[in-house]
Design a protein around this motif. Structure first.
Motif, PDB file in Angstrom:
ATOM      1  N   ALA A  75     -52.109 -54.097  30.537  1.00 16.73           N
ATOM      2  CA  ALA A  75     -53.113 -53.664  29.559  1.00 16.73           C
ATOM      3  C   ALA A  75     -53.932 -54.830  29.030  1.00 16.73           C
ATOM      4  O   ALA A  75     -55.108 -54.688  28.727  1.00 16.73           O
ATOM      5  N   VAL A 129     -50.193 -38.183  39.878  1.00 18.01           N
ATOM      6  CA  VAL A 129     -50.047 -38.428  38.448  1.00 18.01           C
ATOM      7  C   VAL A 129     -48.583 -38.769  38.189  1.00 18.01           C
ATOM      8  O   VAL A 129     -47.691 -38.029  38.591  1.00 18.01           O
ATOM      9  N   ASP A 130     -48.351 -39.901  37.546  1.00 19.26           N
ATOM     10  CA  ASP A 130     -47.008 -40.361  37.243  1.00 19.26           C
ATOM     11  C   ASP A 130     -46.997 -40.823  35.791  1.00 19.26           C
ATOM     12  O   ASP A 130     -47.226 -41.993  35.496  1.00 19.26           O
ATOM     13  N   GLY A 131     -46.763 -39.866  34.874  1.00 19.43           N
ATOM     14  CA  GLY A 131     -46.798 -40.194  33.449  1.00 19.43           C
ATOM     15  C   GLY A 131     -48.190 -40.639  33.051  1.00 19.43           C
ATOM     16  O   GLY A 131     -49.165 -39.963  33.294  1.00 19.43           O
ATOM     17  N   GLU A 132     -48.287 -41.830  32.477  1.00 16.61           N
ATOM     18  CA  GLU A 132     -49.597 -42.334  32.040  1.00 16.61           C
ATOM     19  C   GLU A 132     -50.406 -42.927  33.182  1.00 16.61           C
ATOM     20  O   GLU A 132     -51.591 -43.205  33.028  1.00 16.61           O
ATOM     21  N   SER A 133     -49.788 -43.118  34.332  1.00 17.52           N
ATOM     22  CA  SER A 133     -50.482 -43.707  35.486  1.00 17.52           C
ATOM     23  C   SER A 133     -50.983 -42.624  36.428  1.00 17.52           C
ATOM     24  O   SER A 133     -50.362 -41.581  36.575  1.00 17.52           O
ATOM     25  N   MET A 134     -52.100 -42.898  37.088  1.00 16.22           N
ATOM     26  CA  MET A 134     -52.657 -41.943  38.023  1.00 16.22           C
ATOM     27  C   MET A 134     -53.360 -42.681  39.156  1.00 16.22           C
ATOM     28  O   MET A 134     -54.059 -43.662  38.933  1.00 16.22           O
ATOM     29  N   TYR A 146     -56.629 -46.791  40.710  1.00 22.74           N
ATOM     30  CA  TYR A 146     -55.550 -46.628  39.745  1.00 22.74           C
ATOM     31  C   TYR A 146     -56.178 -46.440  38.369  1.00 22.74           C
ATOM     32  O   TYR A 146     -57.107 -47.160  38.000  1.00 22.74           O
ATOM     33  N   ASP A 148     -55.177 -45.894  34.148  1.00 23.22           N
ATOM     34  CA  ASP A 148     -54.124 -45.931  33.127  1.00 23.22           C
ATOM     35  C   ASP A 148     -54.496 -45.082  31.919  1.00 23.22           C
ATOM     36  O   ASP A 148     -53.894 -45.196  30.867  1.00 23.22           O
ATOM     37  N   GLY A 149     -55.495 -44.229  32.049  1.00 28.57           N
ATOM     38  CA  GLY A 149     -55.962 -43.384  30.954  1.00 28.57           C
ATOM     39  C   GLY A 149     -57.267 -43.876  30.367  1.00 28.57           C
ATOM     40  O   GLY A 149     -58.077 -43.098  29.916  1.00 28.57           O
ATOM     41  N   ALA A 150     -57.468 -45.190  30.363  1.00 27.83           N
ATOM     42  CA  ALA A 150     -58.686 -45.757  29.791  1.00 27.83           C
ATOM     43  C   ALA A 150     -59.507 -46.513  30.820  1.00 27.83           C
ATOM     44  O   ALA A 150     -60.722 -46.591  30.709  1.00 27.83           O
TER      45      ALA A 150
END
Length: 181
Positions: A75, A129-134, A146, A148-150
């Motif tokens: 992050a 989709v793997d939790g917060e990762s995609m 990849y 991470d939501g943002a």
């Protein structure tokens, strides 16, 4: 249905690939679809034993698998090559909606087999989709990204691995080669 704990380590090349029940060319099985995320669980020379998200497994020529990075960007890492993931998510939703509409019409009898193939030709979609990762496949730019939501970062393209001195935040993606090669 996705197997619990499934984390892809590789992606099938863009043209798909043949598969076998055992590391024996005399025992072919159903080929793997293009851009399918898989987990490489064993190697025997050039052979690779892969596990798919639904629990199905097969043997493939492991030299042709495309590796995906194991560690997402941190992050607080560099923002080089990042973008807003929402436009790509919108395109993925639109592709899935177009495919679903064609399936619905086919199931209702309003579309023949050849018309279904024509309507779905060229549609490409890849999402893990793997939790917060995609992981998303971007067909317009020919890349896996990849998110991470943002942020959205490119990791592998149809042209091959991406590696630049300006982006040291992750190891470059490479095509798998047999051990010791």
């Amino acid at each position: 249905m996705t197997t619990v704990g499934f984390r892809p380590t590789h992606v099938v090349p863009q043209n798909g690939m043949p598969a076998w029940e055992a590391p024996d060319p005399a025992r072919p099985t159903v080929p793997l679809d293009a851009l399918l995320p898989v987990q490489l669980v064993e190697r025997r020379g050039d052979w690779g034993h892969v596990l798919c998200a639904n629990g199905w497994s097969a043997w493939v020529d492991g030299r042709h698998l495309v590796a995906v990075p194991q560690d997402p960007p941190l992050a607080d890492g560099p923002l080089t090559g990042t973008a807003d993931p929402r436009p790509l998510l919108t395109r993925a939703e639109q592709t899935l909606a177009r495919y679903r509409a064609a399936v619905e019409e086919l199931a209702a009898g309003g579309l023949a087999g050849e018309a279904f193939r024509m309507r779905t030709r060229g549609l490409r979609l890849g999402v893990v989709v793997d939790g917060e990762s995609m992981w998303l496949y971007d067909a317009e730019q020919g890349r896996w990204a990849y998110a991470d939501g943002a942020r959205l970062s490119t990791y592998v393209t149809d042209e091959g691995p991406r590696a630049t001195a300006a982006d040291p935040g992750h190891a470059p993606t490479q095509v798998v080669t047999p051990d010791g090669a």
